[in-house]
Design a protein around this motif. Sequence first.
Motif, mmCIF file in Angstrom:
data_model
loop_
_atom_site.group_PDB
_atom_site.id
_atom_site.type_symbol
_atom_site.label_atom_id
_atom_site.label_comp_id
_atom_site.label_asym_id
_atom_site.label_seq_id
_atom_site.Cartn_x
_atom_site.Cartn_y
_atom_site.Cartn_z
ATOM 1 N N TRP A 133 11.546 0.065 2.081
ATOM 2 C CA TRP A 133 11.507 -0.388 3.237
ATOM 3 C C TRP A 133 11.835 -2.240 3.487
ATOM 4 N N HIS A 145 2.971 -2.660 8.050
ATOM 5 C CA HIS A 145 2.175 -1.470 7.512
ATOM 6 C C HIS A 145 0.510 -1.925 6.544
ATOM 7 N N ARG A 147 -1.812 -3.006 9.838
ATOM 8 C CA ARG A 147 -1.978 -1.825 10.188
ATOM 9 C C ARG A 147 -3.111 -0.766 9.246
ATOM 10 N N VAL A 148 -3.321 -0.539 8.346
ATOM 11 C CA VAL A 148 -3.742 -0.307 7.814
ATOM 12 C C VAL A 148 -5.259 -0.804 7.409
ATOM 13 N N LYS A 154 -7.141 -0.936 10.063
ATOM 14 C CA LYS A 154 -7.808 0.408 10.411
ATOM 15 C C LYS A 154 -8.847 0.658 9.050
ATOM 16 N N VAL A 155 -9.353 0.185 8.106
ATOM 17 C CA VAL A 155 -9.822 0.507 6.952
ATOM 18 C C VAL A 155 -11.342 -0.602 6.803
ATOM 19 N N ARG A 185 -1.299 4.036 -5.583
ATOM 20 C CA ARG A 185 -1.060 4.084 -3.629
ATOM 21 C C ARG A 185 0.017 3.133 -3.747
ATOM 22 N N PRO A 186 1.168 3.542 -2.511
ATOM 23 C CA PRO A 186 2.182 2.282 -2.403
ATOM 24 C C PRO A 186 1.490 1.621 -1.229
ATOM 25 N N LEU A 187 0.259 -0.178 -1.939
ATOM 26 C CA LEU A 187 0.312 -0.341 -1.212
ATOM 27 C C LEU A 187 -0.279 -1.786 -2.848
ATOM 28 N N SER A 188 -0.531 -3.388 -1.842
ATOM 29 C CA SER A 188 -0.845 -3.950 -2.751
ATOM 30 C C SER A 188 -2.057 -3.630 -3.216
ATOM 31 N N GLN A 210 -5.680 -3.946 -1.252
ATOM 32 C CA GLN A 210 -6.521 -2.562 -1.492
ATOM 33 C C GLN A 210 -7.921 -3.422 -2.026
ATOM 34 N N ARG A 220 6.418 0.630 -10.060
ATOM 35 C CA ARG A 220 4.710 1.417 -9.200
ATOM 36 C C ARG A 220 4.729 1.880 -8.017
ATOM 37 N N VAL A 221 4.591 1.210 -7.203
ATOM 38 C CA VAL A 221 5.070 1.560 -5.797
ATOM 39 C C VAL A 221 5.691 2.515 -5.333
ATOM 40 N N ALA A 233 4.511 5.375 -7.114
ATOM 41 C CA ALA A 233 3.464 5.918 -6.662
ATOM 42 C C ALA A 233 3.599 6.851 -5.260
ATOM 43 N N ARG A 234 4.634 6.743 -4.399
ATOM 44 C CA ARG A 234 5.033 8.055 -3.655
ATOM 45 C C ARG A 234 5.614 8.703 -3.704
ATOM 46 N N TRP A 279 -13.178 6.737 -0.060
ATOM 47 C CA TRP A 279 -13.881 5.204 -0.232
ATOM 48 C C TRP A 279 -15.254 5.953 0.363
ATOM 49 N N LEU A 288 -16.750 6.259 3.822
ATOM 50 C CA LEU A 288 -16.915 7.110 4.907
ATOM 51 C C LEU A 288 -16.668 8.386 4.321
ATOM 52 N N ILE A 334 -7.218 7.204 5.981
ATOM 53 C CA ILE A 334 -6.878 6.124 5.787
ATOM 54 C C ILE A 334 -5.628 6.539 4.750
ATOM 55 N N ASP A 339 -2.313 6.703 6.753
ATOM 56 C CA ASP A 339 -1.601 6.013 6.805
ATOM 57 C C ASP A 339 -1.204 5.139 5.961
ATOM 58 N N ILE A 340 -2.121 4.755 4.829
ATOM 59 C CA ILE A 340 -1.253 4.044 3.614
ATOM 60 C C ILE A 340 0.132 5.092 3.106
ATOM 61 N N PHE A 341 0.407 6.068 3.507
ATOM 62 C CA PHE A 341 1.785 6.832 2.946
ATOM 63 C C PHE A 341 2.297 7.393 4.026
#
Lengths: 283, 346
Positions: free
Chosen positions: A10, A18, A21-22, A25-26, A117-120, A124, B96-97, B100-101, B114, B117, B125, B128-130
């Motif tokens: 990306w 992205h 957005r996450v 939502k979180v 997870r594919p997020l920093s 997170q 890593r990213v 992770a996918r 969470w 939740l 969630i 959305d993250i993936f």
Amino acid sequence: MTTIAQLPVWSRAHRLAHTVRVARKVSVLNLRARMEYRGDFVISVFFGIIWQTSTLMFASVLLTRFKGGLGNFPGSGVLLIIGMRLLSHGLYVLCFSNLGYLPLLVDEGRMEGYFLRPLSIFTQLLLSQFNVNAIGDIAVGATTLGFAVVLIHIHWAIGTIVYLGVAVIGGLLVEGALQLMLACLLLRSPGSRVLGSWIDELMSTFGNYPLSILPKVVVGLFTFLLPLAFVAYFPAEVILGIAPRHGVMSIVTRWSPLAGLLLFMLAKRVWAYSLRHYHSAGG
Amino acid sequence: MSDADFAIVTRDLTKTFSVARRHVGRFAAIRSLFDPIRVHRTVVDKLTMSVARGELVALLGPNGAGKSTSIKMLTGILTPSSGEVFVDGRVPHRDRVGNARNIGAVFGQKTQLWWDLPAKQSLAILRDIFDVPKSVYDRQLADFDAILELSEFWDTPVRNLSLGQRVRCEMAGAMLHDPSIVFLDEPTIGMDVVVKEQTREFLRAQVQERGRTIVLTTHDMTEVARLCERVLLINHGRLMFDGTLEQLKSKYGSGALVNVTFSEPVGALEVPGARVVSHDAMQAVLAPMGVTTPEDIVRALISRFPVVNLAVDETNIEDLMRDVYLTTADELAHKRDSPDSDRDSA
Ligand SMILES: Nc1ncnc2c1ncn2[C@@H]1O[C@H](COP(=O)(O)OP(=O)(O)O)[C@@H](O)[C@H]1O
Ligand SMILES: [Mg+2]
């Protein structure tokens, strides 16, 4: 198999969108979860307000004792410092105070989940819970700052207002950067938590007053060692037109709102390094 | 085949932790503070292995063997001290990213959902993250729910779920984005039998119908027997065995134990193919060796001694490891003795 894994790399903008957005939502879900315990929610906000109001009361007592202001600052100027710092701090609590819970997240193993997870990981971490008490801090900070702006006898040009806004964000970043560097220490030894409380304490004790009332050596420490002066004191001097006009300090003061950004960028580097050397909890 | 043709490849993968030791004697605390003794502990030691796509492999070993540490290197959480690691051709700690996918992971005692939740919101969630498309998300949830019966409790906040419920949700979370490789670190620890069986069925389906590669750590031999064709056994961070469970048993014994109680004191106790683990006048514990089965021992005992009670303990990894130890020690001793040993005696 589906091809999610094979999506093209990306673009940065795409990634930012992205993340936003996450994050939205979180945060909404986390906030909603906190509000389900209504009593707890109200108490958190209420105590946030009480806590900061006590700071204000102490300041107003001081100001009525010292009618001519403190140091080189008029009374309304002191209020400006307090308002800026409280608002910066409130925003800091909202955005970054989860950094302080790092040892807990490591212990509970939630940190491991962030790696998967594919997020920093940083993002997170900040999203791990919603800090309701920030609402009280921000409310008191914004109110105080509002009063200060009305009381100060200067012309509020657009440039000055923008400068004020940038300075508040800069202050938030200074505190965020300090706590992030501390978080790197926490990753290695959870005991360094005490240091975090101590820095918090120093900033709330000395951050609300013009540093010029303190000995020069202490001002030096609060400029270069624990850069508290950049949070509200330096930018407030500039806004009030009482900043040094010559020498290095005139430049440092004028550009002080950017110190937060620089420190924060440095802290992020240290953080990235620390993550590469993350030890994880045994077991 | 190149590294990318395998799901997982490691070569001499090693992780060494540096841990602080305390001083002893005078001023120990102060000396520990200013001059800490650092010792290096090698927890994963030159691990070389590979896992093909679509395999379900058990990473087996007693507590502290280095299973979790290995998984953490494969998932990009820990950076190896040396050696190579490729997961689907990627180096996990460098990308890593990207990794992770492509992977999913569950650490049994830890939660990635969470806490505050409802479980289903956590899954939303993660969607959305993936960036999981709606159609895939719906299909996956229906799929998971069919076996794991998640809809019975997924509206409950995670903090209020039982362990078994939570881990089932964690598994759903780990596979939501359709990863090709899944790591499960002691997923069934503490679960009751019914939920364990449900979980196994789910994992089997994920491998057979979705073609996922699964690496599972456990010290529950029953689990391995029900699920995995292939076993990687590690101890003290070293790979001790790589093969099928049948091969493992025929090489090292089953790890099962036979407990026997006699009606009157029994003197010398000798049973062919069995090692006496403990023995007093009225009771004894025996372990089958080599190709001997627990049933052989039971038969032999009944025919020779005044037996009043007999019990066969379920296969137990700690006991199996003990047998592996004894056998490998034997093997080493033999090698040293034999003249055509390829070991350098100097
Ligand atoms: N972060 C760490 N620092 C120091 N030692 C560790 C760390 N993590 C694990 N260990 C040690 O490494 C060994 C292997 O741990 P682990 O991989 O968790 O074993 P297993 O999962 O097989 O039970 C244990 O002795 C453990 O104490
Ligand atoms: Mg483990």
